[in-house]
Design a protein around this motif. Structure first.
Motif, PDB file in Angstrom:
ATOM      1  N   ILE A 184       3.592  -1.201   3.847  1.00 57.67           N
ATOM      2  CA  ILE A 184       2.969   0.107   3.731  1.00 57.67           C
ATOM      3  C   ILE A 184       4.053   1.168   3.527  1.00 57.67           C
ATOM      4  O   ILE A 184       5.012   1.257   4.296  1.00 57.67           O
TER       5      ILE A 184
ATOM      6  N   ILE B  76      -1.582  -1.165  -4.042  1.00 55.76           N
ATOM      7  CA  ILE B  76      -2.722  -0.285  -3.830  1.00 55.76           C
ATOM      8  C   ILE B  76      -2.222   1.121  -3.514  1.00 55.76           C
ATOM      9  O   ILE B  76      -1.284   1.282  -2.733  1.00 55.76           O
TER      10      ILE B  76
ATOM     11  N   THR C  88      -3.531   4.973  -2.052  1.00 56.87           N
ATOM     12  CA  THR C  88      -4.624   5.588  -1.310  1.00 56.87           C
ATOM     13  C   THR C  88      -4.123   6.846  -0.610  1.00 56.87           C
ATOM     14  O   THR C  88      -2.910   7.024  -0.418  1.00 56.87           O
TER      15      THR C  88
ATOM     16  N   ILE D 107       0.840  -1.195   0.000  1.00 54.90           N
ATOM     17  CA  ILE D 107       0.000   0.000   0.000  1.00 54.90           C
ATOM     18  C   ILE D 107       0.876   1.246   0.000  1.00 54.90           C
ATOM     19  O   ILE D 107       1.784   1.391   0.824  1.00 54.90           O
TER      20      ILE D 107
END
Length: 369
Positions: free
Chosen positions: A358, A340, A342, A27
């Motif tokens: 992350i 991903i 975000t 992420i």
């Protein structure tokens, strides 16, 4: 299939980046315009040699630099493959294990990706060309036969269109030559029709299950819409149907100076409980339908390529409410590598983040949390 490392040099807003990626969920968090999407884009280019982004600057080389380089390491079972794409202003070089691969068709399929972006609403709302392009990208990754056939079809299509113009302007031109081109075009068209129909049938095997998992609604399917009436995709039936169509529509195509019938005019629709989502679906239904379509490609990749693709989800959480976000993460958290982007992780169930890598992204700098 997993991508274990990605390296960027002079790509978009990055001078030099080297990242180690996790086996499952990765992420990238940051404000808008910091470079998150550029990471996903680099992986798409490494897979397909071209970007998926529409409406952004086509110049991916960092300002004042002469070339950009994307490289990565891919692991499939126990096989390690090094991939690279080098881009200058006038050419592109793709490499596998440091060896130049001249034909893109010989390069594609070393890295399989499925991409979801906020712009994907155009898949339903936009022109048939967008949906055909989607079919071509995915099928080209899965089948070299499809990719090579599609390229050959386009070459024949160009030749046929040029000769239709010659026939229109020159009454003594040889019509028999057009028949030869048409027969060759038909042979390629048959393979494309069959491969696309097979693919959409496989999409329909699971699309409604994914749609129901995320939305708690059901009744979604995809409808293949060729621009000629086809009731049977068996070889001989398709051959006769196409020959009849080109013979019957000869004068019309002659007047237009182009081939008006064939898989280059294909389309497909998203149907929810007998309604075409393009005209009767809410934006929320459309988003989830496209996401279900993309997720339905995962088992197809597994079946046809004997490997899982890499799932790239750009700004996906802004497209879904909290319940749907967590339902999606539940679907993609097992046995699949996902990347991903975000702006935040609020309202995300922490159990889905336990094994995630992350990263924070700010002004082209990336740090792992």
């Amino acid at each position: 299939m997993k991508i274990t490392k990605i390296n960027l040099i002079n790509f978009r807003n990055y001078d030099s980046v080297s990242l180690k990626l996790g086996e499952n969920m990765n992420i990238f968090i940051g404000d808008n315009a910091q470079g998150k999407t550029n990471i996903l884009e680099s992986i798409v280019i490494l897979a397909l040699t071209k970007t998926h982004r529409v409406g952004v600057s086509p110049n991916i080389i960092k300002f004042n630099k002469k070339k950009a380089k994307i490289s990565g390491v891919v692991r499939k079972d126990k096989i390690i493959t090094k991939l690279g794409v080098e881009i200058t202003e006038d050419k592109k070089i793709q490499q596998v294990n440091n060896k130049e691969i001249r034909k893109v068709s010989d390069y594609i399929s070393n890295l399989n990706v499925i991409v979801f972006t906020p712009d994907d609403l155009d898949i339903i709302k936009g022109s048939p060309n967008i949906r055909r392009n989607l079919l071509n990208i995915e099928l080209s990754q899965m089948s070299k036969i499809y990719l090579n056939t599609y390229n050959e079809y386009n070459k024949l299509l160009k030749t046929r269109n040029e000769y239709l113009k010659i026939l229109f302007n020159n009454s003594i031109a040889d019509v028999n030559y057009l028949d030869i081109i048409t027969d060759k075009l038909i042979e390629k068209a048959i393979i494309i029709y069959q491969k696309r129909k097979e693919f959409i049938d496989m999409i329909n095997d699971s699309i409604d299950n994914y749609y129901k998992e995320i939305s708690n609604d059901s009744g979604l399917r995809v409808e293949y819409v060729p621009n000629i009436d086809i009731d049977d995709y068996e070889y001989e039936n398709l051959r006769k149907k196409l020959k009849h169509t080109y013979k019957k529509k000869y004068k019309k195509e002659l007047n237009y100076g182009m081939t008006l019938y064939g898989p280059h005019r294909d389309d497909f629709n998203f149907i929810l409980n007998a309604n075409n989502l393009k005209f009767f679906g809410s934006q929320g239904q459309q988003k989830v339908a496209i996401l279900a379509y993309k997720l339905s490609e995962i088992p197809i990749f597994k079946n046809m390529c004997n490997t899982s693709p890499i799932l790239l989800l750009d700004d996906i959480f802004s497209e879904l409410d909290v319940k749907k976000r967590n339902k999606l993460l539940k679907l993609v958290s097992n046995d699949l590598q996902s990347i991903i982007t975000t702006t935040d992780l609020r309202s995300i169930n922490k159990k889905y983040l336990e094994d995630a890598y992350i990263y924070t992204v700010k002004n082209g700098n990336i740090e792992r949390k």
